[in-house]
Design a protein around this motif. Structure first.
Motif, short mmCIF file in Angstrom:
data_model
loop_
_atom_site.label_atom_id
_atom_site.label_comp_id
_atom_site.label_asym_id
_atom_site.label_seq_id
_atom_site.Cartn_x
_atom_site.Cartn_y
_atom_site.Cartn_z
N ARG A 199 -3.76 -2.88 -6.06
CA ARG A 199 -3.83 -2.15 -4.80
C ARG A 199 -3.98 -0.65 -5.05
O ARG A 199 -4.75 0.03 -4.36
CB ARG A 199 -2.55 -2.43 -4.00
N TYR A 226 -5.30 -3.97 2.36
CA TYR A 226 -4.89 -5.30 2.78
C TYR A 226 -5.89 -6.33 2.25
O TYR A 226 -7.06 -6.33 2.64
CB TYR A 226 -4.82 -5.38 4.31
N PHE A 227 -5.41 -7.18 1.35
CA PHE A 227 -6.29 -8.20 0.78
C PHE A 227 -6.52 -9.33 1.77
O PHE A 227 -5.62 -9.77 2.48
CB PHE A 227 -5.69 -8.75 -0.52
N SER A 250 -12.01 -9.67 7.06
CA SER A 250 -11.74 -8.23 7.13
C SER A 250 -12.34 -7.61 8.37
O SER A 250 -11.71 -6.77 9.04
CB SER A 250 -12.29 -7.53 5.88
N LEU A 300 -11.20 -7.26 1.22
CA LEU A 300 -10.11 -6.40 1.69
C LEU A 300 -10.55 -5.58 2.89
O LEU A 300 -11.74 -5.36 3.12
CB LEU A 300 -9.62 -5.48 0.57
N GLU A 342 1.43 -8.84 2.84
CA GLU A 342 0.52 -7.70 3.03
C GLU A 342 1.07 -6.74 4.10
O GLU A 342 0.38 -6.36 5.05
CB GLU A 342 -0.88 -8.17 3.40
N THR A 380 -0.32 -14.08 -0.97
CA THR A 380 -1.44 -13.29 -1.50
C THR A 380 -1.94 -13.90 -2.80
O THR A 380 -1.15 -14.10 -3.74
CB THR A 380 -1.01 -11.84 -1.75
N ALA A 398 -7.06 -10.93 -5.99
CA ALA A 398 -6.86 -9.50 -5.72
C ALA A 398 -7.13 -8.67 -6.97
O ALA A 398 -7.81 -7.63 -6.92
CB ALA A 398 -5.44 -9.26 -5.23
#
Length: 377
Positions: free
Chosen positions: A49, A64-65, A72, A210, A229, A237, A242
């Motif tokens: 991140r 935010y994944f 998204s 994301l 998240e 997650t 990620a």
């Protein structure tokens, strides 16, 4: 096989797949678990991140994944609209957005929002004068893609954000699925509020993406559950996805200048080559992304050319993989007012940093052979 459909998806780089496999084998604990194994896995997740936040010039808590570009974009449209509806209910969406924006915006209308569609010119680029007429003090959300997935048209984000800041307090969402790794984009460069990125467009793994927000923006969740998240995207997650997405972004951003120049040189060569055919009309504007060349052959269906090339192991697409299996005419081409003689014959060539000069030369030879055989209506 010569693969020229990279805007639909890209081949996963070996080093990114290696990262994905290694994380699955070593850090497979649930990052929300309170035991040491979970803590170590969460540290790896937070490192991913932080790396992405540094690239996009925002805070790590604002990454935010998700499962990819569609999720998204939906999170951006619904989450930002719900968060900032106290400022008004007027929303501006360009006519040439991806279906994951268009369809979400239609649902906003059902929810009581007023959605207006920003027109584009014949090049597929937003008309700034018309945009200035549409925006109001009560406009609370503007969503504009950076690079159009069908034509490669690049939108004037800085000029657009300047107008938004002057005329309203709207939040600005940018779908950067087709631009990240090809053009520079971050929050400070364009003064925007939310960015969508998809991993499989930059040689990462499908099912990963994301939504990033600028440091001062907030959003409401559209998925509810365990509160992962930061409560914005519930669901365990997927740490391997990620981490591999972060690696794909690092590779893409590190090689941006070199790769963009390489792709621009190849697509410039394609444009010059295609101008030699009397029946061909260029759909991509001069101001296009470095990896996309879209054109149309007069009075010939694009599928005919695609099939003829495929028999010779050359893979291309019509204007968009998201709608290529449907019979309806592209909403992007309609917005650009492409004439009936050309609107059915659109072909999109999209390359990647892996595309070689030799492949382009072979394509030119094969395409010439195909054009000599195929006859129009």
């Amino acid at each position: 096989m010569i693969y020229l459909d990279n805007s639909a998806t890209t081949k996963v780089l070996p080093e990114i797949m290696d990262t994905f496999v290694a994380v699955n084998e070593t850090y497979w604990a649930n990052p929300s678990s309170i035991h040491e194994f979970g803590h170590k896995t969460n540290q790896l997740l937070q490192s991913a991140r932080e790396q992405i936040a540094e690239i996009l010039r925002t805070a790590s808590a604002k990454i935010y994944f998700t499962s990819g570009g569609t999720e998204s974009n939906n999170l951006a449209i619904f989450g930002l609209a719900n968060k900032y509806k106290f400022r008004g209910k007027h929303v501006l969406i360009s006519q040439i957005e991806h279906p994951s924006i268009i369809e979400a915006a239609k649902q906003l209308v059902v929810m009581g929002f007023e959605v207006e569609w920003i027109p584009v010119d014949a090049s597929g680029i937003i008309d700034l004068n018309e945009f200035s007429k549409l925006i109001r003090a009560e406009t609370m959300l503007v969503s504009i893609m950076h690079v159009n997935n069908e034509t490669g048209a690049v939108q004037p984000l800085k000029a657009l954000s300047t107008i938004v800041r002057r005329e309203s307090k709207a939040v600005i969402h940018v779908d950067a699925v087709q631009s990240f790794g090809k053009l520079s984009i971050d929050f400070k460069r364009y003064d925007i509020d939310a960015i969508t990125i998809s991993s499989h467009k930059i040689h990462g793994i499908k099912g990963s993406g994301l939504l990033a927000l600028s440091k001062t923006r907030e959003i409401e969740p559209i998925l509810f559950g365990g509160g992962q998240e930061s409560g914005i995207r519930s669901g365990t997650t997927p740490v391997p996805l990620a981490v591999s997405t972060a690696k794909a972004m690092r590779i893409a951003s590190t090689g941006l200048e070199k790769n963009s120049t390489h792709m621009k040189n190849l697509t410039d060569e394609l444009v010059q080559f295609l101008h030699g055919f009397e029946r061909i009309k260029m759909i991509s504007p001069e101001n296009r992304a470095p990896h996309i060349v879209t054109f149309s052959v007069r009075k010939i269906k694009g599928e005919v050319i695609i099939n003829a090339l495929q028999k010779r192991d050359v893979i291309v697409s019509t204007s968009s993989a998201c709608s290529s299996r449907q019979t309806k005419t592209s909403h992007v081409l309609k917005a650009m007012h492409i004439s009936d003689d050309y609107i059915k014959g659109v072909i999109r060539l999209s390359i990647s940093p892996l595309t070689t000069e030799e492949e382009i030369e072979t394509f030119k030879k094969i395409f010439t052979e195909v054009m000599n055989v195929i006859k129009g209506d």
